[in-house]
Design a protein around this motif. Structure first.
Motif, PDB file in Angstrom:
ATOM      1  N   GLY A   1      29.791  99.110  57.353  1.00 33.44           N
ATOM      2  CA  GLY A   1      30.608  98.400  56.754  1.00 33.44           C
ATOM      3  C   GLY A   1      31.008  98.146  55.363  1.00 33.44           C
ATOM      4  O   GLY A   1      32.186  98.231  54.200  1.00 33.44           O
ATOM      5  N   LEU A   2      29.842  98.585  54.133  1.00 32.17           N
ATOM      6  CA  LEU A   2      30.297  98.597  52.725  1.00 32.17           C
ATOM      7  C   LEU A   2      30.849 100.326  52.707  1.00 32.17           C
ATOM      8  O   LEU A   2      31.574 100.388  52.351  1.00 32.17           O
ATOM      9  CB  LEU A   2      28.607  98.974  52.671  1.00 32.17           C
ATOM     10  N   PHE A   3      30.657 101.116  53.471  1.00 30.35           N
ATOM     11  CA  PHE A   3      30.855 102.737  53.733  1.00 30.35           C
ATOM     12  C   PHE A   3      32.546 102.535  53.369  1.00 30.35           C
ATOM     13  O   PHE A   3      33.177 102.402  53.038  1.00 30.35           O
ATOM     14  CB  PHE A   3      30.269 103.396  54.614  1.00 30.35           C
ATOM     15  N   LEU A   4      33.123 102.301  54.956  1.00 31.47           N
ATOM     16  CA  LEU A   4      33.982 101.344  55.610  1.00 31.47           C
ATOM     17  C   LEU A   4      35.010 100.304  53.864  1.00 31.47           C
ATOM     18  O   LEU A   4      36.262 100.951  53.579  1.00 31.47           O
ATOM     19  CB  LEU A   4      34.699 100.965  56.509  1.00 31.47           C
ATOM     20  N   TYR A   5      34.051  99.726  53.242  1.00 22.68           N
ATOM     21  CA  TYR A   5      34.880  98.652  53.315  1.00 22.68           C
ATOM     22  C   TYR A   5      35.260  99.433  51.123  1.00 22.68           C
ATOM     23  O   TYR A   5      36.366  99.792  50.976  1.00 22.68           O
ATOM     24  CB  TYR A   5      34.179  97.394  52.290  1.00 22.68           C
ATOM     25  N   ASN A   6      33.875 100.004  50.681  1.00 21.91           N
ATOM     26  CA  ASN A   6      34.371 101.097  49.270  1.00 21.91           C
ATOM     27  C   ASN A   6      35.292 102.369  49.600  1.00 21.91           C
ATOM     28  O   ASN A   6      35.707 102.700  48.467  1.00 21.91           O
ATOM     29  CB  ASN A   6      32.828 101.612  49.069  1.00 21.91           C
ATOM     30  N   ILE A   7      35.585 102.602  50.811  1.00 23.36           N
ATOM     31  CA  ILE A   7      36.053 103.857  51.112  1.00 23.36           C
ATOM     32  C   ILE A   7      38.078 103.188  51.297  1.00 23.36           C
ATOM     33  O   ILE A   7      38.638 103.698  50.143  1.00 23.36           O
ATOM     34  CB  ILE A   7      36.245 104.772  52.273  1.00 23.36           C
ATOM     35  N   CYS A   8      38.004 102.410  52.305  1.00 19.06           N
ATOM     36  CA  CYS A   8      39.158 102.049  52.234  1.00 19.06           C
ATOM     37  C   CYS A   8      39.828 100.609  51.564  1.00 19.06           C
ATOM     38  O   CYS A   8      40.957 100.805  50.966  1.00 19.06           O
ATOM     39  CB  CYS A   8      39.516 100.811  53.685  1.00 19.06           C
ATOM     40  N   VAL A   9      38.730  99.941  51.177  1.00 15.70           N
ATOM     41  CA  VAL A   9      39.290  98.702  50.146  1.00 15.70           C
ATOM     42  C   VAL A   9      39.605  98.893  48.655  1.00 15.70           C
ATOM     43  O   VAL A   9      40.363  98.699  47.926  1.00 15.70           O
ATOM     44  CB  VAL A   9      38.333  97.031  51.106  1.00 15.70           C
ATOM     45  N   ASN A  10      38.661  99.346  48.359  1.00 16.10           N
ATOM     46  CA  ASN A  10      38.323  99.653  46.794  1.00 16.10           C
ATOM     47  C   ASN A  10      38.613 100.900  46.469  1.00 16.10           C
ATOM     48  O   ASN A  10      39.129 101.520  44.773  1.00 16.10           O
ATOM     49  CB  ASN A  10      36.332  99.718  46.015  1.00 16.10           C
ATOM     50  N   GLU A  11      38.723 102.013  47.633  1.00 11.87           N
ATOM     51  CA  GLU A  11      38.728 103.543  47.098  1.00 11.87           C
ATOM     52  C   GLU A  11      38.135 103.729  46.626  1.00 11.87           C
ATOM     53  O   GLU A  11      38.649 104.977  45.837  1.00 11.87           O
ATOM     54  CB  GLU A  11      40.914 103.644  46.941  1.00 11.87           C
ATOM     55  N   TYR A  12      36.555 103.827  46.477  1.00 13.00           N
ATOM     56  CA  TYR A  12      36.151 105.012  45.649  1.00 13.00           C
ATOM     57  C   TYR A  12      36.070 106.499  46.716  1.00 13.00           C
ATOM     58  O   TYR A  12      35.423 106.800  47.463  1.00 13.00           O
ATOM     59  CB  TYR A  12      35.188 104.146  45.821  1.00 13.00           C
ATOM     60  N   SER A  13      36.529 107.092  46.217  1.00 14.71           N
ATOM     61  CA  SER A  13      36.704 108.198  46.202  1.00 14.71           C
ATOM     62  C   SER A  13      34.972 109.007  46.364  1.00 14.71           C
ATOM     63  O   SER A  13      34.894 109.862  47.546  1.00 14.71           O
ATOM     64  CB  SER A  13      37.506 109.359  45.705  1.00 14.71           C
ATOM     65  N   TRP A  14      34.492 108.991  45.340  1.00 18.28           N
ATOM     66  CA  TRP A  14      33.130 109.489  44.729  1.00 18.28           C
ATOM     67  C   TRP A  14      32.094 109.317  46.112  1.00 18.28           C
ATOM     68  O   TRP A  14      31.041 109.313  47.051  1.00 18.28           O
ATOM     69  CB  TRP A  14      32.453 109.267  43.724  1.00 18.28           C
ATOM     70  N   PHE A  15      32.867 107.577  47.187  1.00 18.68           N
ATOM     71  CA  PHE A  15      31.758 106.394  48.119  1.00 18.68           C
ATOM     72  C   PHE A  15      32.075 108.234  49.577  1.00 18.68           C
ATOM     73  O   PHE A  15      30.904 108.237  50.369  1.00 18.68           O
ATOM     74  CB  PHE A  15      32.166 105.906  48.259  1.00 18.68           C
ATOM     75  N   TYR A  16      33.149 109.162  49.359  1.00 23.86           N
ATOM     76  CA  TYR A  16      32.739 109.676  50.414  1.00 23.86           C
ATOM     77  C   TYR A  16      31.173 110.962  50.220  1.00 23.86           C
ATOM     78  O   TYR A  16      31.361 111.947  52.088  1.00 23.86           O
ATOM     79  CB  TYR A  16      33.893 110.754  50.069  1.00 23.86           C
ATOM     80  N   GLY A  17      30.670 111.306  49.262  1.00 19.89           N
ATOM     81  CA  GLY A  17      29.569 111.741  49.554  1.00 19.89           C
ATOM     82  C   GLY A  17      28.836 111.011  50.249  1.00 19.89           C
ATOM     83  O   GLY A  17      27.496 111.871  51.108  1.00 19.89           O
TER      84      GLY A  17
END
Length: 147
Positions: free
Chosen positions: A96-112
């Motif tokens: 859930g945190l991963f999807l939130y940070n990628i989709c909502v916050n748009e943190y591309s660094w989270f792809y790591g």
């Protein structure tokens, strides 16, 4: 069909996901190396690492211990139910945190963290299919996770 599947895969699932989950101990033991080599943090992201180092190390210990517990539950059947529930819950929170940070916050660094996302996503799917099996199984037989 599902009963046979879980009978044959349960130990391997617990050992495999347990081992991969226990690799989070690397984040506790070598936080800087882990952040750069496992999660692909760049120099700019590591600039203020001292503020978050304890958080990453704490995460590494908590998740690493879940991995050890998963591996122990492969041998000690009485641990399986609680371990599988806790593991599925913890891993669903990360997904859930991963999807939130990628989709909502748009943190591309989270792809790591995609490797963690993939493992945790697999655990969630396996756990949900197991839950379906458990609820619809022949109640006169011992459930597959206790065999």
């Amino acid at each position: 069909m599902l009963e046979r599947f879980f009978e044959k895969t349960m130990k391997a699932y617990l050992l495999g996901t347990g081992f991969l989950t226990a690799t989070a101990f690397m984040t506790f033991l070598a936080p800087e190396w882990s952040m750069q080599n496992l999660f692909f943090y760049n120099e700019a992201m590591m600039e203020n690492k001292e503020y978050l180092q304890a958080t990453y190390q704490h995460w590494g210990v908590m998740v690493g211990c879940i991995g050890v517990l998963l591996m122990f539950s492969a041998k000690y059947k009485q641990l399986r139910t609680s371990t599988m529930i806790y593991s599925a819950f913890e891993k669903s929170m990360f997904v859930g945190l991963f999807l939130y940070n990628i989709c909502v916050n748009e943190y591309s660094w989270f792809y790591g963290w995609s490797g963690v996302f993939a493992l945790d996503g697999f655990v969630i799917v396996y756990s949900l299919v197991y839950l379906y099996y458990y609820l619809t199984r022949d109640k006169s037989k011992t459930p597959a996770h206790l065999r």
